[in-house]
Design an enzyme around this catalytic site. Sequence first.
Site, PDB file in Angstrom:
ATOM      1  CD  GLU A   1       0.561   1.976  -6.210  1.00  0.00           C
ATOM      2  OE1 GLU A   1       1.684   1.556  -6.543  1.00  0.00           O
ATOM      3  OE2 GLU A   1       0.344   3.186  -6.018  1.00  0.00           O
TER       4      GLU A   1
ATOM      5  CG  ASP B   1      -4.713   4.649  -3.860  1.00  0.00           C
ATOM      6  OD1 ASP B   1      -4.752   3.921  -4.865  1.00  0.00           O
ATOM      7  OD2 ASP B   1      -3.756   4.642  -3.059  1.00  0.00           O
TER       8      ASP B   1
END
Length: 378
Positions: free
Chosen positions: A138, A79
């Site tokens: 994250e 991400d």
Amino acid sequence: MSDAIEIAEKLIAAPSVTPATGLVFDVLEEMLAPLGFEVHRMTRGDGTTGSDEAPVENLFAIRQGPAGSKHFAFAGHLDVVPPGNGWTSAPFAPERCGDLLYGRGAVDMKGAIACMVEAARHVPQDAGTISFIITGDEEGPALHGTRALIDFMRAEGHQPDLCLVGEPTSVNRLGDMMKIGRRGSVNIWLEVAGVQGHVAYPHLADNPVPKLVAMLAELDALVLDEGTDWFQPSNLEITDLEVGNPAHNVIPEKAKARLSIRFNDRHSGASLSELVAAIARKHGGSALPIVSGEPFLTPPGTFSQIIADAVLAETGIIPEPSTTGGTSDARFLRSVCPVIEFGLCNATMHKRDEAVAMADLETLSRIYARIAQAALDS
């Protein structure tokens, strides 16, 4: 090892703003499966898009070595933060310009994951077990990312001996710093209730603002510690102040503030939360803490030496062991096995026109291959 550049381009071209799902994981799986990795994908979260419960995809891939061999894990996240506006080129259309590869995630941290894949290609399967612990959450709340992967690994009996997280740790040039620990983090919401009233009749009201100001002054004056051998001093920062009073002649009924504490191993999230709560109560207020992570340290030893030797062999420099910076998913992985972070230069992470030197991708691939091989041999 120029394949790392092509892999990075394919990952960048798959948009994956937190929480990442779908296409970017398809790309990674297509890279790992031909290398002999058994790929497991899982989605967590209840599906409430736009909330902390939004669906999060995770991937665990493992290539088993001989029975009894060591298990080395690469870890990271696919991400990325939102690209924002004003890019010279499209953020999810990777572009080579001169010596640089541009695109959101080039540094943080699709570039490093590309290097991990390329490194795994050059470590023979009979050297030992290699795994990938990759999350799509994250940069966000991190509720259903690496922690869900850890639960899966424990349930399936996959226990790495060492884990390398590919966060961008280098500062001025590739290889100059590795992270052997991180500070803890706690955010605390403060509130003082009062009684609303007319400013001309203060005896009929109770102004919460002076109480909050006094509370914040005492908190801001705290000296939590002077630092430790491996950690800088803990610091408390006031990050928000809110009264929400649109009228100039009204005493407000409530005043709020928020603070963030980054702390070393002299403290815990619980101890700091109670310290702040006691000061809040003293001034007639309340405190609601959320602990994002506790401090941890992987003391210098065999693992850090493996990394230092690999970096020295490829760059001619020795990385400085450090615990500076923010938090990462290493705060969760440290419960599984010793963990150290090492990766690309961090100058452009989260910035417009994020870019990585293509030569660094090639060098980091070789460094990662050396680290994996040495870790499996240790």
